[in-house]
Each structure stands twice: as C-alpha cells, then as structure tokens.
Design a protein around this motif. Structure first.
Motif, mmCIF file in Angstrom:
data_model
loop_
_atom_site.group_PDB
_atom_site.id
_atom_site.type_symbol
_atom_site.label_atom_id
_atom_site.label_comp_id
_atom_site.label_asym_id
_atom_site.label_seq_id
_atom_site.Cartn_x
_atom_site.Cartn_y
_atom_site.Cartn_z
ATOM 1 N N LYS A 47 0.754 -1.329 -0.035
ATOM 2 C CA LYS A 47 -0.097 0.035 -0.098
ATOM 3 C C LYS A 47 0.779 1.075 -0.092
ATOM 4 O O LYS A 47 0.383 2.413 -0.420
ATOM 5 C CB LYS A 47 -1.119 -0.095 1.186
ATOM 6 C CG LYS A 47 -2.128 -1.075 1.163
ATOM 7 C CD LYS A 47 -2.870 -1.020 2.508
ATOM 8 C CE LYS A 47 -4.055 -1.926 2.455
ATOM 9 N NZ LYS A 47 -4.876 -1.829 3.711
ATOM 10 N N GLU A 48 2.006 1.107 0.397
ATOM 11 C CA GLU A 48 2.908 2.308 0.586
ATOM 12 C C GLU A 48 4.342 2.294 -0.370
ATOM 13 O O GLU A 48 4.349 1.056 -0.772
ATOM 14 C CB GLU A 48 3.733 2.498 2.004
ATOM 15 C CG GLU A 48 2.377 2.703 3.119
ATOM 16 C CD GLU A 48 2.669 2.978 4.385
ATOM 17 O OE1 GLU A 48 3.835 3.131 4.550
ATOM 18 O OE2 GLU A 48 1.785 2.727 5.158
ATOM 19 N N GLU A 93 6.939 8.265 -6.970
ATOM 20 C CA GLU A 93 5.927 7.772 -6.275
ATOM 21 C C GLU A 93 4.578 7.947 -7.386
ATOM 22 O O GLU A 93 4.115 6.741 -7.375
ATOM 23 C CB GLU A 93 5.607 8.724 -5.273
ATOM 24 C CG GLU A 93 6.501 8.543 -3.941
ATOM 25 C CD GLU A 93 6.069 9.632 -2.712
ATOM 26 O OE1 GLU A 93 5.348 10.380 -3.262
ATOM 27 O OE2 GLU A 93 6.617 9.256 -1.669
ATOM 28 N N LEU A 115 2.507 4.539 -8.279
ATOM 29 C CA LEU A 115 1.048 4.642 -7.797
ATOM 30 C C LEU A 115 0.188 4.641 -9.186
ATOM 31 O O LEU A 115 -1.212 4.206 -8.722
ATOM 32 C CB LEU A 115 0.906 5.825 -7.009
ATOM 33 C CG LEU A 115 1.488 5.913 -5.550
ATOM 34 C CD1 LEU A 115 1.153 7.000 -4.891
ATOM 35 C CD2 LEU A 115 0.644 4.614 -4.912
ATOM 36 N N TYR A 140 -3.498 0.581 -3.040
ATOM 37 C CA TYR A 140 -3.534 2.109 -2.560
ATOM 38 C C TYR A 140 -4.866 2.585 -2.341
ATOM 39 O O TYR A 140 -5.166 3.157 -1.227
ATOM 40 C CB TYR A 140 -2.615 2.976 -3.348
ATOM 41 C CG TYR A 140 -2.508 4.309 -2.921
ATOM 42 C CD1 TYR A 140 -1.509 4.659 -1.971
ATOM 43 C CD2 TYR A 140 -3.205 5.420 -3.030
ATOM 44 C CE1 TYR A 140 -1.229 5.855 -1.088
ATOM 45 C CE2 TYR A 140 -2.963 6.762 -2.619
ATOM 46 C CZ TYR A 140 -1.978 6.683 -1.538
ATOM 47 O OH TYR A 140 -1.887 8.182 -0.757
#
Length: 359
Positions: free
Chosen positions: A8-9, A317, A321, A330
């Motif tokens: 998730k990160e 990122e 993402l 996410y």
C-alpha cells in the motif's frame, strides 16, 4: 516492514532517495543468478525437491538479518500472495514479471525493509539476488550484492565450474551470472529523433535495451532499461565499467538534447510541458499509458527548471502509484477499468494540487 505496508505504501529506496545523475538515471540494479549444486534447475524440480530447497533458502532471512550491515529481511512464499500483490511487486521493480506469473511450488521472494534488496527464489534459477539503488550507483549496488552473495555462498554450495563459472538455467547467464542494468529517462533523445541512432550504437558494444519492466516489456514514458548482454568472458568489474562508461555518454547526450530543444524552440517545449501539467492537474479520466507520457513531460519540465513546484520523489511515487495493481491496493478497492482511470486521475490531481499549494 509490516506486509500490508509493502503493498500500500511507496517506501522503495529508489523512489524516496536521489542518486548521482538522477535527472536522467532513475535506478541502478545488480542482479546475480545463482543455483545450488544439490538440486536440479527449477524447471526440472519435483514438488518435494522444491519444498526442500525453499526450506533451506528460508534460513537466509535469519542469516542476513543477524548482520547489521545487511538490514532486516522478510521471507514471502508467492503462494501466499494474491495475483494483484504479485503485480505490485513487479510495478515496484522488486520481482520479475516471470516470477509474478509463476506457479512453481517453490516460488518465493526475500525482501529488505527499504526494498533495496530482493532475492527471487525459483524463478528461472534457484536464486536471483537483486540490489536496486537510485541514480547512477552501480558500484554501490555491486558491493551490496557481492556481500549478500558471499553470505549465501558461505552456507550453501553453488553450482560452479572452474572453466565456465556459475552455472545457470539459461546459457546466456553462464559465467558471472551478472546482469547490471540502468533505468534511464530519455525524452530529449526521443524528441530530437536521435534515440534510434543511440540504441543502435548501444547494441554494438555488448549491451541490450529493454522496456520498463525488463525483458519482454516495452518502453513507456520515454523510460528504457540498458543492461549487459554478455556474462561469460569479461569479469564483473569489466562488465560494470563498460556499462557505466556508456551510460555516462548517454547522460551527456540526453542533457545536450534537452538544452538544444530548450534553446531552439523554448515556447513549443514550454507549451508541451505545461499542457501536460494542466492535464494532470485537471483531467478526470487517465489511463496508465497516458499518465506515463504526461509524467515524462512534467519530469522533463522539472529538470529544465520550468516547473518548480515538484520533485523527483513525487514523480517517482506517481510513476508507481499510477500503475494498475498499485493503484488498486493503494485505493483499498478492486476497481474496474473505468474506475481505475477515474481514481488514477483523482490521485494525480490531489498530489499535484497539494504541491502547487505548497503543502
């Protein structure tokens, strides 16, 4: 790292940190192919042999974590992961697409908490030791990979021949078993139509160009992976020296191409960059391919100091993402195609608008 955070990160070292020549070079990676003398290659293993090998390799976690210079490692059998989570690991460049698709009973991965180290188990070979750093840091990657390799070899008997070197499932990896690769962003060479000449020249010096996720994938967002093709004959240091020398030349050519574009037609270049920025900050539907293209333009604008309100970390990122699997994990929801495009656009808008507002 708690396992849920992994999916998730974005905490990968190559995303959160910058390295030398990070305006062109996104990542440096060293990958070592190794096999154990005691077992057949993965594609020839029985299920019992695969489980036995997996049991031996699981001990590498304790072996590595017990040393302060290696970091904290976690062992994950791929059979315990959902297909979407396997794909997240691909999108973060931690495992190969081949391992993500694998149904091998012994398929697994060992990961360091900052994701700079990942050891693929029973992909094409028993072990693929990978180190991934930001920017042009092949030497640093090699030092860490070599240290890990020494730790494993001190406990396990590698398949090694005095004349041929390390033995691997694919003959193209025999010898050093080393794949050194660099992921580069080359919009200047693409826009000035020099990329064909550069890629042709690369192939003449024992290097190969691949797409965003390595072999069998295509380039996207003007991002290319360049790696050595020959593993038998040259030493590890010779392989890396050759690659670094070529990459440094490409970095200079890319920078020169960007400046040439800036000087010859600044208004057109600014228009392209700010159109992409405008779309990313206002669009309501965004495919992953379109996101890659627009983020490439914005990255170019940032590196040319046209867009101040952003940074490489945010761009890296968003590069991860906006990929399909990571976006869903996410968002904590399974999204249909249209929903993914809406959520992707929303995520990018929110992120960039916060930067514009100085938050």
């Amino acid at each position: 790292m708690p396992r849920e955070q992994l999916f998730k990160e974005i905490r990968s070292k190559w995303v959160t940190s910058e390295g030398p020549s990070s305006d062109v070079v996104l990542t440096s990676r060293i990958r070592l192919a190794r096999n154990l003398r005691s077992h057949p290659f993965p594609h020839l293993m029985s299920e019992d042999q695969a489980k036995d090998l997996l049991s031996q390799l699981k001990d590498l976690v304790t072996l590595g974590t017990g040393r302060g210079d290696i970091g904290n490692l976690e062992f994950m059998p791929l059979s315990h992961l959902e297909p979407i989570d396997r794909q997240v690991l691909v999108e973060k460049h931690l495992i190969s697409p081949d391992l993500a698709r694998s149904r091998h009973p012994g398929a697994a991965v060992i990961m360091r908490d900052d994701e700079a180290v990942s050891i693929m188990i029973n992909e094409e070979d028993h072990l693929r030791i990978q180190c991934l750093y930001p920017g042009l840091q092949l030497e640093e990657c090699w030092k860490l990979a070599n240290k890990l390799d020494d730790i494993v070899e001190s406990k396990l008997d590698y398949a090694f021949d005095q004349n041929r070197g390390y033995l691997t499932a694919c003959p193209t990896n025999v010898g050093t078993g080393l794949r050194a690769s660099v992921m580069v962003h080359l919009p200047g060479l693409v826009m000035t139509q020099q990329i064909g000449r550069v890629l042709a020249a690369i192939s003449q010096v024992g290097l190969v160009v691949r797409g965003l996720y390595g072999e069998g994938t295509e380039s996207s967002g003007n991002i290319f992976q360049i790696s050595n093709q020959i593993t038998l004959g040259p030493s590890e240091s010779e392989i890396m020296h050759n690659l670094v020398a070529v990459i440094k030349q490409i970095v200079e050519q890319e920078r020169a191409s960007r400046q040439a574009l800036f000087k010859s037609n600044r208004v057109a270049l600014e228009d392209r960059v700010f159109r992409s920025w405008g779309l990313l900050t206002n669009v309501r539907l965004l495919t992953s391919q379109e996101a890659m293209k627009l983020l490439s333009d914005v990255r170019l604008g940032y590196d040319l100091k046209l867009i101040p309100n952003i940074n490489h970390r945010t761009l890296n990122e968003l590069l991860v993402l906006t990929q399909p699997a990571m976006l869903q994990r996410y968002s904590q929801n399974k999204l249909a195609d249209g929903e993914r495009d809406y959520r992707r656009a929303e995520l990018v808008r929110q992120c960039l608008q916060q930067l514009e507002g100085g938050k």
